[in-house]
Scaffold this motif. Structure first.
Motif, PDB file in Angstrom:
ATOM      1  N   SER A  38       0.927  -1.286  -0.189  1.00 49.96           N
ATOM      2  CA  SER A  38      -0.038  -0.086   0.060  1.00 49.96           C
ATOM      3  C   SER A  38       0.761   1.073   0.016  1.00 49.96           C
ATOM      4  O   SER A  38       1.899   1.355   0.770  1.00 49.96           O
ATOM      5  CB  SER A  38      -0.863  -0.053   1.402  1.00 49.96           C
ATOM      6  OG  SER A  38      -1.680   1.331   1.335  1.00 49.96           O
ATOM      7  N   PRO A  39       0.309   2.153  -0.837  1.00 53.17           N
ATOM      8  CA  PRO A  39       1.522   3.364  -0.819  1.00 53.17           C
ATOM      9  C   PRO A  39       1.322   4.416   0.469  1.00 53.17           C
ATOM     10  O   PRO A  39       1.890   5.296   0.692  1.00 53.17           O
ATOM     11  CB  PRO A  39       0.686   4.442  -2.040  1.00 53.17           C
ATOM     12  CG  PRO A  39      -0.587   3.797  -2.404  1.00 53.17           C
ATOM     13  CD  PRO A  39      -0.541   2.191  -1.772  1.00 53.17           C
ATOM     14  N   ILE A  40       0.321   3.936   1.200  1.00 52.08           N
ATOM     15  CA  ILE A  40      -0.007   4.888   2.506  1.00 52.08           C
ATOM     16  C   ILE A  40       1.159   4.293   3.668  1.00 52.08           C
ATOM     17  O   ILE A  40       1.498   4.986   4.335  1.00 52.08           O
ATOM     18  CB  ILE A  40      -1.294   4.622   3.062  1.00 52.08           C
ATOM     19  CG1 ILE A  40      -1.474   5.519   4.151  1.00 52.08           C
ATOM     20  CG2 ILE A  40      -1.457   3.130   3.704  1.00 52.08           C
ATOM     21  CD1 ILE A  40      -2.159   6.766   3.377  1.00 52.08           C
ATOM     22  N   ILE A  41       1.694   3.100   3.430  1.00 53.45           N
ATOM     23  CA  ILE A  41       2.779   2.711   4.388  1.00 53.45           C
ATOM     24  C   ILE A  41       3.946   3.643   4.352  1.00 53.45           C
ATOM     25  O   ILE A  41       4.450   4.312   5.179  1.00 53.45           O
ATOM     26  CB  ILE A  41       3.175   0.993   4.207  1.00 53.45           C
ATOM     27  CG1 ILE A  41       2.087   0.450   4.666  1.00 53.45           C
ATOM     28  CG2 ILE A  41       4.255   0.945   5.312  1.00 53.45           C
ATOM     29  CD1 ILE A  41       2.174  -1.052   4.143  1.00 53.45           C
ATOM     30  N   PRO A  42       4.461   3.802   3.100  1.00 51.16           N
ATOM     31  CA  PRO A  42       5.806   4.736   3.028  1.00 51.16           C
ATOM     32  C   PRO A  42       5.705   6.092   3.340  1.00 51.16           C
ATOM     33  O   PRO A  42       6.149   6.783   3.987  1.00 51.16           O
ATOM     34  CB  PRO A  42       6.437   4.529   1.787  1.00 51.16           C
ATOM     35  CG  PRO A  42       5.384   4.004   1.129  1.00 51.16           C
ATOM     36  CD  PRO A  42       4.474   3.149   1.916  1.00 51.16           C
ATOM     37  N   THR A  43       4.299   6.399   3.038  1.00 48.07           N
ATOM     38  CA  THR A  43       3.558   7.642   3.301  1.00 48.07           C
ATOM     39  C   THR A  43       3.618   8.025   4.744  1.00 48.07           C
ATOM     40  O   THR A  43       3.941   9.202   5.171  1.00 48.07           O
ATOM     41  CB  THR A  43       2.365   8.053   2.414  1.00 48.07           C
ATOM     42  OG1 THR A  43       2.693   7.771   1.276  1.00 48.07           O
ATOM     43  CG2 THR A  43       1.957   9.567   2.907  1.00 48.07           C
TER      44      THR A  43
END
Length: 108
Positions: free
Chosen positions: A6-11
């Motif tokens: 999910s792109p939310i994890i590194p964000t």
């Protein structure tokens, strides 16, 4: 086999590192950690300000990478480009924190 994340994890990681860096530089956490007490607090404060300036170069790079990952259309459309930009941003935040920590130890 490609693992998708999910792109939310590194964000979230980037925002947490940014918050830690900002609190260390602007809210006085760095001053409290490295220059608390002692008779040379003013000199330590000035040296820590120099370290914070060097650390800010990495923080600026990190913020630009994170923003580019989300704002540039080609990055949002290509998951590899997004992952590279976010990865570079997280690594730059880690470098900014590292410079601040190691520099703080040296200015003590």
């Amino acid at each position: 086999m490609q693992i998708r994340f999910s792109p939310i994890i590194p964000t979230i990681a980037s925002f947490l590192l940014a918050a830690l860096w900002a609190l260390s530089v602007f809210a006085g956490w760095g001053m409290e950690a490295f220059c608390a007490g002692g008779e040379a607090a003013d000199a330590c404060s000035q040296r820590l300000g120099t370290v914070s300036t060097v650390s800010a170069l990495f923080a600026t790079l990190a913020a630009c990478c994170t923003a580019a990952a989300w704002l540039l259309p080609w990055s949002r459309q290509d998951s590899r480009a997004f992952a590279r930009l976010m990865g570079a941003g997280v690594l730059a935040w880690i470098a900014a924190e590292g410079v601040l920590f190691l520099g703080g130890l040296l200015v003590r």
